[in-house]
Design an enzyme around this catalytic site. Structure first.
Site, PDB file in Angstrom:
ATOM      1  N   ARG A 198      36.488 -51.374 -15.101  1.00 13.02           N
ATOM      2  CA  ARG A 198      35.373 -52.160 -14.576  1.00 13.02           C
ATOM      3  C   ARG A 198      34.231 -52.238 -15.582  1.00 13.02           C
ATOM      4  O   ARG A 198      34.113 -51.402 -16.463  1.00 13.02           O
ATOM      5  CB  ARG A 198      34.863 -51.563 -13.262  1.00 13.02           C
ATOM      6  CG  ARG A 198      35.703 -51.950 -12.063  1.00 13.02           C
ATOM      7  CD  ARG A 198      35.139 -51.401 -10.771  1.00 13.02           C
ATOM      8  NE  ARG A 198      35.130 -49.947 -10.774  1.00 13.02           N
ATOM      9  CZ  ARG A 198      34.052 -49.200 -10.962  1.00 13.02           C
ATOM     10  NH1 ARG A 198      32.870 -49.760 -11.125  1.00 13.02           N
ATOM     11  NH2 ARG A 198      34.149 -47.885 -10.969  1.00 13.02           N
ATOM     12  N   LYS A 235      36.881 -53.860  -5.893  1.00 17.72           N
ATOM     13  CA  LYS A 235      35.637 -53.115  -5.780  1.00 17.72           C
ATOM     14  C   LYS A 235      34.463 -54.056  -5.502  1.00 17.72           C
ATOM     15  O   LYS A 235      33.483 -53.660  -4.877  1.00 17.72           O
ATOM     16  CB  LYS A 235      35.412 -52.246  -7.031  1.00 17.72           C
ATOM     17  CG  LYS A 235      36.262 -50.940  -7.042  1.00 17.72           C
ATOM     18  CD  LYS A 235      35.872 -50.036  -5.926  1.00 17.72           C
ATOM     19  CE  LYS A 235      36.271 -48.584  -5.842  1.00 17.72           C
ATOM     20  NZ  LYS A 235      37.418 -47.924  -6.258  1.00 17.72           N
ATOM     21  N   HIS A 266      33.426 -44.599   0.349  1.00 15.67           N
ATOM     22  CA  HIS A 266      34.331 -44.593  -0.806  1.00 15.67           C
ATOM     23  C   HIS A 266      35.184 -43.331  -0.691  1.00 15.67           C
ATOM     24  O   HIS A 266      34.912 -42.307  -1.306  1.00 15.67           O
ATOM     25  CB  HIS A 266      33.541 -44.594  -2.124  1.00 15.67           C
ATOM     26  CG  HIS A 266      34.413 -44.731  -3.334  1.00 15.67           C
ATOM     27  ND1 HIS A 266      34.130 -44.136  -4.538  1.00 15.67           N
ATOM     28  CD2 HIS A 266      35.574 -45.406  -3.527  1.00 15.67           C
ATOM     29  CE1 HIS A 266      35.082 -44.437  -5.414  1.00 15.67           C
ATOM     30  NE2 HIS A 266      35.966 -45.200  -4.826  1.00 15.67           N
ATOM     31  N   SER A 285      35.981 -42.020  -9.227  1.00 17.98           N
ATOM     32  CA  SER A 285      37.244 -42.395  -9.842  1.00 17.98           C
ATOM     33  C   SER A 285      37.903 -41.208 -10.560  1.00 17.98           C
ATOM     34  O   SER A 285      37.239 -40.497 -11.310  1.00 17.98           O
ATOM     35  CB  SER A 285      36.967 -43.510 -10.841  1.00 17.98           C
ATOM     36  OG  SER A 285      38.168 -43.994 -11.333  1.00 17.98           O
ATOM     37  N   LYS A 333      41.328 -38.947  -4.853  1.00 16.08           N
ATOM     38  CA  LYS A 333      41.397 -39.596  -3.526  1.00 16.08           C
ATOM     39  C   LYS A 333      42.813 -40.117  -3.263  1.00 16.08           C
ATOM     40  O   LYS A 333      43.397 -39.863  -2.220  1.00 16.08           O
ATOM     41  CB  LYS A 333      40.413 -40.784  -3.440  1.00 16.08           C
ATOM     42  CG  LYS A 333      38.956 -40.399  -3.544  1.00 16.08           C
ATOM     43  CD  LYS A 333      38.038 -41.599  -3.380  1.00 16.08           C
ATOM     44  CE  LYS A 333      38.224 -42.682  -4.434  1.00 16.08           C
ATOM     45  NZ  LYS A 333      37.922 -42.244  -5.811  1.00 16.08           N
ATOM     46  N   THR A 334      43.342 -40.873  -4.230  1.00 15.12           N
ATOM     47  CA  THR A 334      44.661 -41.479  -4.034  1.00 15.12           C
ATOM     48  C   THR A 334      45.749 -40.407  -4.017  1.00 15.12           C
ATOM     49  O   THR A 334      46.595 -40.371  -3.119  1.00 15.12           O
ATOM     50  CB  THR A 334      44.933 -42.517  -5.141  1.00 15.12           C
ATOM     51  OG1 THR A 334      43.886 -43.493  -5.116  1.00 15.12           O
ATOM     52  CG2 THR A 334      46.269 -43.207  -4.947  1.00 15.12           C
ATOM     53  N   ASP A 393      41.248 -45.375  -0.553  1.00 11.81           N
ATOM     54  CA  ASP A 393      40.016 -45.638  -1.302  1.00 11.81           C
ATOM     55  C   ASP A 393      38.806 -46.146  -0.517  1.00 11.81           C
ATOM     56  O   ASP A 393      37.689 -45.793  -0.850  1.00 11.81           O
ATOM     57  CB  ASP A 393      40.346 -46.644  -2.417  1.00 11.81           C
ATOM     58  CG  ASP A 393      39.328 -46.655  -3.542  1.00 11.81           C
ATOM     59  OD1 ASP A 393      39.025 -45.583  -4.073  1.00 11.81           O
ATOM     60  OD2 ASP A 393      38.830 -47.739  -3.874  1.00 11.81           O
ATOM     61  N   ARG A 448      47.369 -48.445 -14.164  1.00 16.09           N
ATOM     62  CA  ARG A 448      47.263 -48.489 -12.705  1.00 16.09           C
ATOM     63  C   ARG A 448      48.469 -49.143 -12.052  1.00 16.09           C
ATOM     64  O   ARG A 448      49.105 -50.015 -12.640  1.00 16.09           O
ATOM     65  CB  ARG A 448      46.041 -49.332 -12.316  1.00 16.09           C
ATOM     66  CG  ARG A 448      44.710 -48.748 -12.703  1.00 16.09           C
ATOM     67  CD  ARG A 448      44.195 -47.870 -11.603  1.00 16.09           C
ATOM     68  NE  ARG A 448      42.874 -47.354 -11.895  1.00 16.09           N
ATOM     69  CZ  ARG A 448      42.096 -46.789 -10.989  1.00 16.09           C
ATOM     70  NH1 ARG A 448      42.495 -46.679  -9.741  1.00 16.09           N
ATOM     71  NH2 ARG A 448      40.922 -46.311 -11.322  1.00 16.09           N
TER      72      ARG A 448
END
Ligand SMILES: Nc1ncnc2c1ncn2[C@@H]1O[C@H](COP(=O)(O)OP(=O)(O)O)[C@@H](O)[C@H]1O
Ligand SMILES: C=C(OP(=O)(O)O)C(=O)O
Ligand SMILES: [Ca+2]
Ligand SMILES: [Mn+2]
Length: 694
Positions: free
Chosen positions: A212, A357, A376, A394, A398-399, A413, A478
């Site tokens: 990003r 996002k 988030h 990031s 989380k994932t 997410d 990703r």
């Protein structure tokens, strides 16, 4: 057999039929060959008699009579190869009547709905200066044989006048909500760098940007947003004016309309039916269309027929740069959000995460207006219905940690917390794949199959096996896959209220304990601080981990002041009695460079103990400086790691590093000391006191 009978046979090109039709001898030969092929009865015994030096003569078994009337495989009714090919595909338009489905278009005929749909797309693509939409047509321009379904946009049959530019003389071909298979074909045919990997995923390249670009995000500051949004120091909202937004929007729309064809996705956000948002994504690449197909909630054919006007539209013209001479632009990349127009424009970056996002930012504005907390975080649920949230920046896990074969996955997410519970905003997951291994993360590994978008990975040019350790393109590789690719995903992705709120921090300093139990004020303190060591790659320009504070574990996406979200979280946790935890998924035994990352297997054991409730009952002691409650033991994890100092050989270095991090926390929190958290003065004071003391 007549020529006509013969010509009904499949697979015989008409020019051959023509040749043969004039010769009775040839016809006899063909008849025999076909009989053998059609019946599939090749005489294998005859093959056995072959000599070494030549091919065996294949004797075909002749039927006594009626060779042309073999009833085991009836002839295909096609006169030409093209006709034969046309038999291969059948129309997949929803034939189910849309009775029972509510919506503005329910009463209309199919033709009228299609007309409205194309008009709606044309309106989305309208140039603001010309005030008319382009002539849109559905389907791939490359498919000449297909008669285009032309939109009945009013000016279509009108002779163009001088006020209408050349672009309105051309058609914009719309590839509308294509399926993954169709998008694969588009990507592979037309987009360089698109390949099928050995597991069936679509490998793509996102171009020059592989993460990003938060510095290039702009938000329109108008009368409303001036009051409502968080502006200034620390805020992700860098202002632009309405006029500049329109300049960039026009640039994106003109670029998109100049192309032969564009992709349009109409999809949903949020599994909570009462708070569902309709989104339209207009993009130039099959990669972007497939990414959003996977990441947003996929409408049923009936829901699509009845979609109507979107609530929010993204114009992704990522291959085309913004004009740096435009006011407010500081690079050739610009991601522009206009809340009043409900639109987002992307120029100069093809990184697909920008879209997901970007929509998350929109939800961070829309949901709090409805008293719904946007988070988030990842979320999963145990067999007994206990729900956990995983907050974190990031790369903090989380994932990875929400994907757990013992639990139902709600989402990895982005979520919403209402009085009823949790709902996932998305329809897919976006996993980091650097160093991905089948052993450590089997569910994610197995989700990388047909339909999954694999960004920026390196693979063997022949076998197409992916090398997940290869960082040649980027560290931020990703995989984007539909959530149902994880076997224990819960559909619909909603869950009851959470019992555990887990804050993940990847501590590159190696001084935070692997797990601590938090009081409510501590939970709020760490939530507002949002500490981690940003792992390389997800944001442009970050080459190695460094300490980062990002309010609400997602400052890049929030739109209101962090204390607004914090107050909502505190109220919800107080009301429902959830327990807060701080889990360090980062370094142990020294800082980044000397220590090592805590083993994923240990973190999983710790998380298991939180879920089961056993960690709540453990024995605790308090750490110095941060005042964190740490357990003395957790089943399956070596006890010595719970107290970070134990794992450092250089105790002096440990103390110095601890104080250094504590100082960074304190400095970061200075901007929040004059803010009240909700209406609760007492809680505000407790939160201020919950930070490190030294
Ligand atoms: N102890 C650990 N806990 C969690 N993740 C870990 C750990 N050690 C290594 N990892 C790796 O760190 C990454 C976490 O990334 P991810 O789960 O995608 O983060 P997020 O979803 O928060 O951005 C994964 O690549 C995972 O394999
Ligand atoms: C896609 C992103 O999310 P995360 O790294 O949290 O999975 C991102 O930050 O660009
Ligand atoms: Ca400028
Ligand atoms: Mn993630």
């Amino acid at each position: 057999m007549t020529y006509d009978e013969l010509s009904e046979r499949p697979g015989i090109p008409s020019f051959i039929l023509f040749l043969f039709s004039s010769s009775p001898l040839c016809l006899q030969f063909l008849r025999e060959e076909m009989a053998a092929n059609a019946s599939g009865r090749v005489n294998m015994a005859a093959i056995g008699g072959t000599g070494r030096n030549g091919l065996a003569k294949i004797h075909t078994e002749k039927k006594a009579e009626g060779i042309c009337h073999d009833d085991s495989t009836p002839p295909v009714k096609a006169h030409t190869i093209d006709e034969l090919h046309s038999l291969q595909k059948k129309k997949s338009a929803p034939t189910t009547p849309i009775n029972g489905i509510q919506g503005p278009f329910t009463a209309l005929s199919e033709e009228e709905r299609h007309k409205l749909q194309l008009q709606s797309i044309s309106a989305s693509l309208a140039s603001l200066t010309r005030e008319t939409g382009p002539n849109v047509v559905k389907g791939d321009p490359a498919k000449q044989s297909e008669t285009p379904r032309i939109s009945h946009v009013s000016h279509l049959h009108v002779t163009p006048t001088i006020s209408v530019s050349d672009s309105s003389l051309k058609f914009t071909h719309i590839l509308y909500n294509l399926s993954p298979a169709e998008l694969y074909e588009q990507a592979i045919k037309y987009e360089k760098g698109s390949f099928i990997t050995s597991s069936g995923a679509l490998a793509t390249l996102s171009g020059a940007k592989t993460g990003r670009s938060p510095k290039d995000k702009r938000v329109v500051r108008d009368q409303t947003t001036d009051d409502e949004l968080w502006w200034g120091k620390g805020s992700p909202n860098i202002e632009m004016d309405e006029q500049t937004f329109l300049v960039n929007r026009e640039r994106a729309v003109d670029y998109l309309n100049s192309l032969d064809k564009i992709f349009v996705n109409d999809q949903f956000l949020n599994w909570d039916p009462e708070n569902r948002i309709k989104v339209r994504i207009v993009s130039a690449r099959a990669y972007h269309s497939l990414f959003m197909h996977n990441m947003c909630i996929r409408p049923t054919p009936e829901e699509l027929e009845n979609f109507g006007t979107p609530d929010f539209t993204i114009y992704n013209a990522g291959q085309f740069p913004c004009n740096r001479y435009t006011h407010y632009m500081t690079s050739s990349t610009s991601i522009d959000l206009n809340l009043a127009r409900r639109e987002m424009v992307i120029l100069g970056t093809q990184y697909a995460g920008e879209m997901k996002k970007g929509l998350f930012s929109v939800m961070h504005y829309l949901m709090p207006k409805r008293q719904i907390l946007s988070l988030h975080s990842g979320c999963n649920m145990g067999k007994d219905g206990d729900v956990a949230l995983f907050f974190g920046l990031s790369g903090t896990g989380k994932t990875t940690l929400s994907t757990d074969h013992n639990r139902y996955l709600i989402g990895d997410d982005e979520h919403c917390w209402t009085d009823n519970g949790i709902s996932n905003i998305e329809g897919g997951c976006y996993a980091k794949c650097i160093d991905l291994s089948r052993e450590k993360e089997p569910e994610i590994w197995n989700a990388i199959k047909f339909g999954t978008v694999l960004e920026n990975v390196v693979f063997d040019e022949h076998t197409r096996e992916v090398d997940y350790t290869d960082k040649a393109v980027t560290e931020n590789t990703r995989a984007a896959y539909p959530i149902e690719y994880i076997p224990n995903a819960k559909i619909p992705c909603v869950a009851p209220r959470p019992t555990n709120v887990i804050l993940l921090a990847c501590d590159a300093f190696g001084v935070l304990p692997p797990v601590s139990k938090l009081s409510l004020p501590q939970t709020m303190y760490h939530f507002i601080s949002g500490y981690t060591a940003l792992v390389a790659g997800t944001e442009e320009g970050i080459k190695e981990p460094q300490a980062t504070f990002s309010a609400c574990f997602g400052a890049a996406f929030i739109m209101l002041h962090p204390t607004k979200y914090a107050a909502m979280l505190a109220a919800k946790m107080q009301k429902h009695g959830a327990t807060g935890w701080l889990v360090n998924t980062g370094w142990s035994g020294g800082r980044y460079g000397s220590g090592s990352r805590i083993k994923l297997a240990y973190t999983r054991k710790i998380i298991d103990a939180i879920h089961s409730g056993s960690l709540l009952k453990a024995n605790y002691k308090k750490t110095e400086v941060f005042g964190l409650e740490i357990p003395t033991e957790v089943e399956g994890v070596p006890s010595e790691i719970f107290e970070p100092m134990n794992t450092w050989s250089d105790k002096k270095a440990y103390k110095e590093t601890l104080l250094k991090l504590a100082g960074l926390f304190k400095k970061n929190f200075e901007v929040f000391v004059n803010h009240k958290i909700g209406k609760d003065n007492k809680l505000t004071e407790e939160i201020l006191a919950a930070g490190p003391i030294f």
